[in-house]
Design a protein around this motif. Structure first.
Motif, mmCIF file in Angstrom:
data_model
loop_
_atom_site.group_PDB
_atom_site.id
_atom_site.type_symbol
_atom_site.label_atom_id
_atom_site.label_comp_id
_atom_site.label_asym_id
_atom_site.label_seq_id
_atom_site.Cartn_x
_atom_site.Cartn_y
_atom_site.Cartn_z
ATOM 1 N N CYS A 213 25.567 -25.949 7.949
ATOM 2 C CA CYS A 213 24.236 -26.120 8.542
ATOM 3 C C CYS A 213 24.303 -26.897 9.855
ATOM 4 C CB CYS A 213 23.306 -26.829 7.557
ATOM 5 S SG CYS A 213 22.869 -25.833 6.114
ATOM 6 N N LYS A 214 25.230 -27.836 9.934
ATOM 7 C CA LYS A 214 25.372 -28.617 11.167
ATOM 8 C C LYS A 214 25.811 -27.717 12.326
ATOM 9 C CE LYS A 214 25.387 -32.775 13.108
ATOM 10 N NZ LYS A 214 25.877 -32.515 14.462
ATOM 11 N N TYR A 217 22.665 -26.152 13.511
ATOM 12 C CA TYR A 217 21.818 -27.145 14.173
ATOM 13 C C TYR A 217 22.340 -27.466 15.572
ATOM 14 C CZ TYR A 217 19.127 -31.479 14.766
ATOM 15 O OH TYR A 217 18.285 -32.464 15.234
ATOM 16 N N ARG A 225 15.270 -27.988 19.253
ATOM 17 C CA ARG A 225 15.652 -29.325 18.782
ATOM 18 C C ARG A 225 14.450 -30.270 18.792
ATOM 19 N NH1 ARG A 225 20.833 -31.272 19.473
ATOM 20 N NH2 ARG A 225 21.432 -29.091 19.383
ATOM 21 N N TYR A 228 12.124 -30.429 15.630
ATOM 22 C CA TYR A 228 12.575 -30.945 14.342
ATOM 23 C C TYR A 228 13.116 -32.374 14.485
ATOM 24 C CZ TYR A 228 12.195 -26.051 13.100
ATOM 25 O OH TYR A 228 11.712 -24.789 12.898
ATOM 26 N N PHE A 231 19.259 -34.078 12.308
ATOM 27 C CA PHE A 231 19.859 -33.130 11.363
ATOM 28 C C PHE A 231 19.742 -33.641 9.931
ATOM 29 C CE2 PHE A 231 23.503 -32.116 8.683
ATOM 30 C CZ PHE A 231 23.350 -30.744 8.581
ATOM 31 N N LEU A 272 16.564 -20.956 10.572
ATOM 32 C CA LEU A 272 16.732 -22.017 9.570
ATOM 33 C C LEU A 272 17.069 -21.444 8.195
ATOM 34 C CD1 LEU A 272 13.898 -24.595 10.416
ATOM 35 C CD2 LEU A 272 16.345 -24.764 10.878
#
Length: 394
Positions: A213-214, A217, A225, A228, A231, A272
């Motif tokens: 997931c990182k 992100y 960015r 949200y 992270f 996402l």
């Protein structure tokens, strides 16, 4: 004008279509890749012959790789196709990687070149580039992007010309600094899973989730960015919302099967979906460990009888994990980690090849101070030296 990939091998694939289907994950009819996966064709069309590919790959068995998805794969696949379809594609590419590696390790040569349909190209125009088949990464920052007109030759990191890479005696010479090894079994329902073991299994799997997931992100645009939080905060919000959902699904009749066709929930943007999918799977694994803790009564190490009795005294630990050193499957496995000493080496030498373990325990791995050095997949017949520092299941 469309592009096509050509695969050249000095040793032909055996029953390619059947073998490919055997190794692919099961695809439902409504899966985006059902009619759009990778397959091979040896009968080249006149349009493909016009590329001069037979001159370029002279002496090879030539396969035209048919796919509109191509082999140019990166994180963008998850953005375009969604996490479920992207994971299926990655499994297909892993099969291709393993097949290429197997041919190279057994003394064959493998090439890939990307050309245009119908466009003639001279062998003199072709550039050459080497790829280490056993170090070729399917996902991550070092993905290979195949460029037009470059002939990629797959090679393998040689163990030694004097020995076969799977020869057990040479394995011990090559990896003389290793201090432990593991053999693995699929977790049985009757085995007892402790609270500590369950926590370890979930922690290791969540670490994989966070890593994947990182990557997504970090590829966000500045505009995204700003939408949200950090992270960690974003990941925690998905865990809070979807771990309970995944847990509930896993406890339903045929829940895991239904998950394969689960639609993306409303309100979750396509970019996402990776967060959603991993949080959901983590919740399903939470349910699995709860079930194993509730019904298990027998310690897994009690299975170490018969042929395994000689190494049981040197058992260091039993590690359940949804992560495995040689496959991406999220199935809970039991990794038996043993001390590597003269007694256990003598036992291992009863098996002439490092990839020949079958039965209860399989998939030999060697470690040095917790870092994996050799990863073997028994059912694939593969042995890979791991040259990039990577913590194993220990």
């Amino acid at each position: 004008m469309s592009e096509v990939y050509f695969l050249g091998t000095t040793k032909p694939f055996v029953h390619t279509e059947v073998k490919l289907k055997y190794h692919l994950p099961r695809m439902e009819e409504d899966d985006m890749l059902y009619n759009d996966s990778i397959f091979f064709e040896q009968n080249l069309s006149p349009d493909e012959l016009a590329t001069g590919v037979q001159k370029i790959l002279k002496g090879c068995h030539i396969y035209s790789i048919k796919t509109t998805l191509g082999l140019d794969y990166e994180t963008r696949y998850e953005k375009i196709y969604g996490s479920k379809t992207a994971r299926t594609l990655i499994e297909i590419l892993r099969w291709l990687k393993d097949s290429i590696t197997s041919i190279v390790l057994n003394g064959g040569k493998v090439y890939i070149i990307k050309l245009w349909h119908g466009r003639e190209i001279s062998p003199k125009e072709v550039k050459r580039q080497e790829i280490k088949a056993d170090e070729w990464l399917i996902t991550g920052g070092n993905d290979v992007i195949f460029e037009y007109g470059t002939l990629y030759e797959f090679t393998a990191t040689p163990f030694d010309t004097e020995f076969c890479c799977r020869d057990m005696e040479y394995v011990f010479k090559k990896f003389a600094d290793c201090d432990s090894f593991s053999l693995t079994a699929i977790w049985k329902e009757g085995w007892r899973l402790s609270d500590e073991q369950a926590e370890h299994a979930l922690d290791v799997y969540e670490g994989i989730c966070v890593e994947r997931c990182k990557q997504v992100y970090d590829n966000f645009s500045d505009e995204k960015r700003r939408e949200y939080p950090s992270f960690n905060a974003l990941w925690e919000s998905f865990k809070e919302k979807y771990i309970p959902v995944g847990r509930e699904w896993a406890l339903m009749p045929n829940g895991p099967e239904k998950y394969k066709n689960a639609p993306k929930p409303d309100g979750v943007p396509e970019y996402l979906c990776t967060f959603w999918a991993f949080a959901l799977e983590l919740g399903m694994h939470v349910a699995e460990v709860e079930l194993f803790k509730a019904v298990g009564t027998t310690p897994p190490e009690e299975e170490l009888t018969g042929e395994y009795a000689a190494i049981k005294p040197y058992l260091i630990k039993v590690l359940p994990s949804f992560f495995h050193h040689c496959t991406s499957s999220g199935v809970l496995r039991c990794h038996f980690v043993f001390e590597l000493n003269e007694a256990t080496k003598a036992w291992l030498l009863e098996y002439p090849a490092a990839d020949c373990f079958s039965g209860l325990l399989e998939d030999l791995a060697l470690y040095n101070d917790g870092y994996i050095k050799l990863s073997c997949c028994s059912h694939e017949g593969l042995c890979n030296e791991v040259t990039v520092p990577r913590k194993g299941i220990i």
